[in-house]
Scaffold this motif. Structure first.
Motif, short mmCIF file in Angstrom:
data_model
loop_
_atom_site.label_atom_id
_atom_site.label_comp_id
_atom_site.label_asym_id
_atom_site.label_seq_id
_atom_site.Cartn_x
_atom_site.Cartn_y
_atom_site.Cartn_z
N PHE A 102 0.83 -1.20 0.00
CA PHE A 102 0.00 0.00 0.00
C PHE A 102 0.86 1.25 0.00
CE2 PHE A 102 -2.05 3.54 2.11
CZ PHE A 102 -3.32 3.56 1.55
N TRP A 103 1.93 1.26 0.82
CA TRP A 103 2.73 2.48 0.96
C TRP A 103 3.46 2.85 -0.32
CZ3 TRP A 103 1.35 5.81 4.17
CH2 TRP A 103 0.93 5.49 5.47
N TRP A 104 3.87 1.86 -1.12
CA TRP A 104 4.49 2.16 -2.40
C TRP A 104 3.51 2.90 -3.31
CZ3 TRP A 104 9.28 2.67 -3.32
CH2 TRP A 104 10.25 1.82 -2.79
N GLU A 105 2.30 2.38 -3.43
CA GLU A 105 1.31 3.02 -4.30
C GLU A 105 0.89 4.37 -3.75
OE1 GLU A 105 -1.51 3.60 -7.44
OE2 GLU A 105 0.45 2.65 -7.18
N TRP A 106 0.73 4.48 -2.43
CA TRP A 106 0.36 5.77 -1.85
C TRP A 106 1.45 6.81 -2.11
CZ3 TRP A 106 2.48 9.09 1.73
CH2 TRP A 106 1.64 10.12 2.17
N ALA A 107 2.72 6.42 -1.94
CA ALA A 107 3.82 7.35 -2.19
C ALA A 107 3.84 7.79 -3.65
CB ALA A 107 5.15 6.68 -1.82
N HIS A 108 3.55 6.85 -4.55
CA HIS A 108 3.52 7.18 -5.97
C HIS A 108 2.43 8.21 -6.26
CE1 HIS A 108 4.15 6.77 -10.20
NE2 HIS A 108 2.96 6.24 -10.43
N ARG A 109 1.25 8.00 -5.72
CA ARG A 109 0.16 8.95 -5.94
C ARG A 109 0.42 10.28 -5.25
NH1 ARG A 109 -5.60 5.67 -6.23
NH2 ARG A 109 -4.80 3.76 -7.22
#
Length: 367
Positions: A102-109
């Motif tokens: 989740f944190w990878w995708e959240w950081a990307h967004r």
């Protein structure tokens, strides 16, 4: 003070004002380019860790705030459990394991939202205060519009993996990466055009066209790399220089129609990516040889040497990534160097075109 002296002073003041404005815009675009660089790398990590589908809803505003309680984490996890990736691959995943993707995708967004602010607010300020030259206003506004469109493309990509697929479509992934690279390249082009240029003559009359062709080949090679990533094609045929025991492996066009193999057959996609790398390396080598032969000692020739060195380094990193079956750190290094090469290729091409003229008005007697 004579009228001539006053005119000279006014010209000097205007020159200093323009140089200060150009320097401020260059610094701003440099920050934008660096943020885009980080954004693409985080996006690459998101793909390599299969994290891109961990957030299943598009919340442009509310999505800035991540889950803050156990209940909110459970809700996000329940949404993820509805999609095929969880049901077919990650059924044993726990909430704690879910947090790691989740944190990878959240950081990307989050970075994607940040780049919008970093670009839009200074652009508005520079525009309203007259620091943006008229010739650059609509090109920069177009880059901003392309960035907004990129947000839609990002969600369009993610949505492809929410119903039937266990990962995002390689077509949409490639489109998403190419648009990001176009924005990156446009910012480098404009930033370089606002910088002082050498007065060295081009080695040949075709040097600018050659540099443009190399920049296009770099972008196309990045596109091919996106197809490789989207199909996980780098996880198989992990030998070099032979592939499946041959320089030209068999069964590259098994599927019908034949051209679909270029986009959906992992073996063919990896082979084409290899061929693209060979073509790019050869083109940069030829460009360097010509530049050194006809423009020895020039800034253009020195840049061609640096470009060849970068492409050769990238080839070595790519081979290592393949042989080691795509470890995360090496794969991200491969992507990072690809962006560096794209930026340098654009700056090299711009070096032949020259900086933006000091005045936007045509000189007397010239059209």
């Amino acid at each position: 003070m004579s009228a001539t002296d006053a005119t000279i002073i006014d010209v000097l003041k205007e020159t200093k004002r323009r140089e200060r404005s150009r320097r401020a815009v260059r610094i701003w675009l440099g920050v934008v380019v660096f943020t885009l660089f980080c954004l693409v790398l985080v996006g690459g990590a998101t793909r390599l860790t299969d994290s891109g589908l961990s957030i299943t809803e598009w919340k442009p505003i509310h999505g800035v705030i991540p889950p803050l309680s156990a209940g909110e984490w459970d809700e996000e996890f329940r949404l993820y459990q509805r999609i095929p990736q969880y049901q077919e691959i990650n059924r044993d995943m726990t909430v704690e394991e879910f947090k790691s993707i989740f944190w990878w995708e959240w950081a990307h967004r989050f970075l994607a939202r940040s780049i919008g602010v970093i670009f839009a607010l200074p652009l508005l300020f520079f525009w309203l205060t007259g620091r943006i030259e008229k010739r650059l206003r609509w090109p920069l506004a177009s880059v901003l519009a392309l960035g907004g469109f990129q947000g839609f493309i990002g969600w369009w990509m993610v949505s492809s993996g929410l119903t039937k697929l266990v990962s995002v479509s390689q077509y949409r992934l490639a489109a998403h990466l190419v648009i990001a690279c176009l924005i990156f390249a446009a910012c480098v082009w404009i930033m370089r055009g606002l910088s002082p240029h050498t007065h060295d003559a081009p080695p040949t009359r075709n040097s600018s066209r050659a540099a443009a062709g190399i920049a296009f080949l770099v972008l196309f090679q990045i596109y091919l790399g996106a197809l490789v990533a989207g199909l996980d094609a780098g996880l198989s045929y992990n030998t070099w220089p032979l592939m499946d025991g041959a320089l030209v492996p068999a069964d590259l066009f098994l599927r019908q129609p034949w051209w679909i193999n270029l986009f959906e057959n992992p073996k063919t996609v990896q082979f084409v990516h290899r061929c693209g790398a060979y073509l790019l390396w050869a083109a940069v080598l030829a460009h360097m040889i010509v530049s050194l032969r006809f423009g020895p000692g020039s800034t253009h020739a020195r840049r061609s040497v640096v470009l060849f060195g970068l492409v050769t380094l990238q080839a070595a990193i790519g081979i290592g990534t393949l042989l080691m079956q795509v470890p995360l750190d090496l794969a991200l290094t491969h992507q990072a160097v690809a962006l560096i090469i794209l930026g340098f290729a654009m700056a090299h091409w711009r070096g032949f075109v020259g900086e933006y003229p000091a005045s936007e008005e045509p000189a007397p007697g010239r059209a």
